[in-house]
Design a protein around this motif. Structure first.
Motif, PDB file in Angstrom:
ATOM      1  N   SER A 190       0.833  -1.209   0.000  1.00 45.62           N
ATOM      2  CA  SER A 190       0.000   0.000   0.000  1.00 45.62           C
ATOM      3  C   SER A 190       0.866   1.257   0.000  1.00 45.62           C
ATOM      4  O   SER A 190       0.544   2.242  -0.683  1.00 45.62           O
ATOM      5  N   TYR A 191       1.989   1.215   0.717  1.00 38.64           N
ATOM      6  CA  TYR A 191       2.916   2.352   0.722  1.00 38.64           C
ATOM      7  C   TYR A 191       3.542   2.539  -0.658  1.00 38.64           C
ATOM      8  O   TYR A 191       3.612   3.662  -1.180  1.00 38.64           O
ATOM      9  N   GLN A 192       3.978   1.464  -1.285  1.00 35.25           N
ATOM     10  CA  GLN A 192       4.641   1.570  -2.577  1.00 35.25           C
ATOM     11  C   GLN A 192       3.682   2.026  -3.670  1.00 35.25           C
ATOM     12  O   GLN A 192       4.064   2.772  -4.578  1.00 35.25           O
ATOM     13  N   ILE A 193       2.433   1.596  -3.603  1.00 30.87           N
ATOM     14  CA  ILE A 193       1.429   2.092  -4.550  1.00 30.87           C
ATOM     15  C   ILE A 193       1.146   3.566  -4.293  1.00 30.87           C
ATOM     16  O   ILE A 193       1.057   4.377  -5.227  1.00 30.87           O
ATOM     17  N   LYS A 194       1.062   3.938  -3.034  1.00 28.14           N
ATOM     18  CA  LYS A 194       0.756   5.314  -2.649  1.00 28.14           C
ATOM     19  C   LYS A 194       1.797   6.301  -3.176  1.00 28.14           C
ATOM     20  O   LYS A 194       1.453   7.382  -3.664  1.00 28.14           O
ATOM     21  N   ILE A 195       3.083   5.948  -3.108  1.00 32.34           N
ATOM     22  CA  ILE A 195       4.131   6.874  -3.532  1.00 32.34           C
ATOM     23  C   ILE A 195       4.457   6.731  -5.021  1.00 32.34           C
ATOM     24  O   ILE A 195       5.334   7.427  -5.535  1.00 32.34           O
ATOM     25  N   GLY A 196       3.758   5.844  -5.712  1.00 33.72           N
ATOM     26  CA  GLY A 196       3.955   5.698  -7.146  1.00 33.72           C
ATOM     27  C   GLY A 196       5.040   4.733  -7.557  1.00 33.72           C
ATOM     28  O   GLY A 196       5.299   4.556  -8.749  1.00 33.72           O
ATOM     29  N   GLU A 197       5.656   4.074  -6.589  1.00 31.44           N
ATOM     30  CA  GLU A 197       6.737   3.147  -6.897  1.00 31.44           C
ATOM     31  C   GLU A 197       6.218   1.888  -7.590  1.00 31.44           C
ATOM     32  O   GLU A 197       6.921   1.287  -8.407  1.00 31.44           O
ATOM     33  N   GLN A 198       4.986   1.508  -7.267  1.00 33.68           N
ATOM     34  CA  GLN A 198       4.357   0.345  -7.911  1.00 33.68           C
ATOM     35  C   GLN A 198       3.017   0.769  -8.497  1.00 33.68           C
ATOM     36  O   GLN A 198       1.962   0.215  -8.192  1.00 33.68           O
ATOM     37  N   GLU A 199       3.057   1.745  -9.377  1.00 33.19           N
ATOM     38  CA  GLU A 199       1.842   2.319  -9.934  1.00 33.19           C
ATOM     39  C   GLU A 199       1.102   1.358 -10.862  1.00 33.19           C
ATOM     40  O   GLU A 199      -0.063   1.596 -11.208  1.00 33.19           O
ATOM     41  N   ASP A 200       1.751   0.279 -11.295  1.00 34.86           N
ATOM     42  CA  ASP A 200       1.104  -0.688 -12.178  1.00 34.86           C
ATOM     43  C   ASP A 200       0.388  -1.800 -11.426  1.00 34.86           C
ATOM     44  O   ASP A 200      -0.144  -2.723 -12.042  1.00 34.86           O
ATOM     45  N   LEU A 201       0.364  -1.713 -10.088  1.00 35.62           N
ATOM     46  CA  LEU A 201      -0.265  -2.741  -9.269  1.00 35.62           C
ATOM     47  C   LEU A 201      -1.433  -2.169  -8.473  1.00 35.62           C
ATOM     48  O   LEU A 201      -1.532  -0.958  -8.269  1.00 35.62           O
ATOM     49  N   LYS A 202      -2.298  -3.067  -8.008  1.00 39.93           N
ATOM     50  CA  LYS A 202      -3.382  -2.677  -7.109  1.00 39.93           C
ATOM     51  C   LYS A 202      -3.698  -3.848  -6.189  1.00 39.93           C
ATOM     52  O   LYS A 202      -3.405  -5.009  -6.510  1.00 39.93           O
ATOM     53  N   VAL A 203      -4.279  -3.536  -5.040  1.00 37.78           N
ATOM     54  CA  VAL A 203      -4.671  -4.561  -4.073  1.00 37.78           C
ATOM     55  C   VAL A 203      -6.042  -5.107  -4.460  1.00 37.78           C
ATOM     56  O   VAL A 203      -7.006  -4.346  -4.609  1.00 37.78           O
ATOM     57  N   ALA A 204      -6.122  -6.430  -4.629  1.00 42.70           N
ATOM     58  CA  ALA A 204      -7.389  -7.070  -4.958  1.00 42.70           C
ATOM     59  C   ALA A 204      -8.089  -7.609  -3.711  1.00 42.70           C
ATOM     60  O   ALA A 204      -9.309  -7.540  -3.587  1.00 42.70           O
TER      61      ALA A 204
END
Length: 255
Positions: A194-208
Motif C-alpha cells: 500500500s505504501y509503494q502504490i501510494k508513492i507511485g513506486e508500484q503504480e502498475d499494481l493494485k490490491v485485490a
C-alpha cells in the motif's frame, strides 16, 4: 528524522547521537558491535537513499531502540532469503527485516516481542479485474518472493484454489512479474504494497484482496539459543519508545 548509513570497511554505526545530528563515531575495538541485518529493498520498512543510507520503519525503530539501550551495531542490508541462514551460521547477530513471527521460523530463531502488525494482501496488475475472491485464482499464476510467508501461503493453497506458483529472489522481480503480466498475482505485506502504490513506486499494481489471513506480528530475530542479551535489550528498548512516543512518531511517517 535521523537517517543512518550502512557501515562498511570496519566503520561502526553509533547510536549515541544527539537528536538532529548526523555524525558517526568509531568506538574502541573492545566494545561489542552487533551485526544486524535488514532487508535491502523493502519499503516502507527499509528504503535505500541515493547516498547509500537507509531509512524506514525497521531501520528507524532499531536506531531508536539502540539509542535507548546504549548498544552499537553495524546495519547489514541483505536479500531476505539469506537472513535466517546468516543468523543460523552466525554471520550476523540479529535481524529486523519485516519478518513475520511463525512457528516454523521459531525452530531456527528466537523472536522479540512483536513490534509491528503486518497482514498480507493479494495484489494484481492495475488493469486486472478478474480476481476479487480466492475462487477466482483457478488457472492463475502466482509470483512469490523466496523465503517469505507469501511463498508459504501460495504453496499451502495452490492445490486448493488451482493456481501455479513461481518463485523470485526478491520483491522487485516478483512485483515486476505481475506488473508485466508474466504472473497474475502476488502476496505481499499490506503495509509494504500500500505504501509503494501510494508513492507511485508500484503504480502498475493494485490490491485485490486486502487481508488473506489474520495479521501476524513482525519480530526482531536472533539465532535460537544465542544473543539473549541483544534480544532483551531490543524488547526493553521497544517498550521504552512505545512509552515515550518515539514509536508512534516513526510509524506515523509511513502510514
Amino acid at each position: 528524522m535521523k537517517k543512518f548509513k550502512t557501515i562498511s570497511m570496519g566503520l561502526v554505526l553509533t547510536m549515541g547521537l544527539m537528536t538532529g545530528l548526523g555524525a558517526t563515531q568509531v568506538f574502541a575495538d573492545d566494545e561489542k558491535v552487533y551485526k544486524i541485518a535488514c532487508d535491502q529493498a523493502y519499503a516502507p520498512f527499509s528504503i535505500q537513499q541515493d547516498d547509500g543510507s537507509y531509512k524506514g520503519i525497521d531501520v528507524e525503530l532499531l536506531a531508536a531502540i539502540a539509542e535507548e539501550e546504549g548498544f552499537e551495531y553495524e546495519l547489514t542490508p541483505m536479500d531476505f532469503s539469506g537472513i535466517i541462514p546468516a543468523l543460523v551460521s552466525g554471520t550476523i547477530d540479529g535481524s529486523i527485516a519485516g519478518m513475520n513471527i511463525t512457528d516454523e521460523r521459531k525452530e531456527s530463531v528466537d523472536f522479540s516481542d512483536g513490534y509491528y502488525e503486518s497482514g498480507s494482501a493479494l495484489v494484481v496488475n492495475k488493469d486486472d479485474d478478474s480476481i476479487s475472491d480466492f475462487d477466482d485464482l483457478k488457472g492463475k499464476v502466482a509470483a512469490c518472493k523466496e523465503g517469505t510467508t507469501g511463498q508459504l501461503w501460495c504453496e499451502d493453497h495452490a492445490d486448493e484454489y488451482g493456481f501455479e506458483t513461481t518463485v523470485y529472489p526478491d520483491s522487485v522481480s516478483m512485483m515486476m512479474a505481475v506488473a508485466n503480466k508474466q504472473a497474475d498475482f502476488l502476496i505481499e505485506d499490506y503495509p509494504v504494497i500500500s505504501y509503494q502504490i501510494k508513492i507511485g513506486e508500484q503504480e502498475d499494481l493494485k490490491v485485490a484482496i486486502d487481508a488473506i489471513e489474520e495479521a501476524p506480528q513482525n519480530g526482531f530475530a536472533v539465532k535460537k539459543g544465542e544473543n539473549a542479551d541483544l534480544l532483551k535489550m531490543f524488547n526493553e528498548g521497544l517498550q521504552k519508545i512505545r512509552d515515550n512516543g518515539k514509536y508512534d512518531e516513526i510509524i506515523a511517517e509511513y502510514e
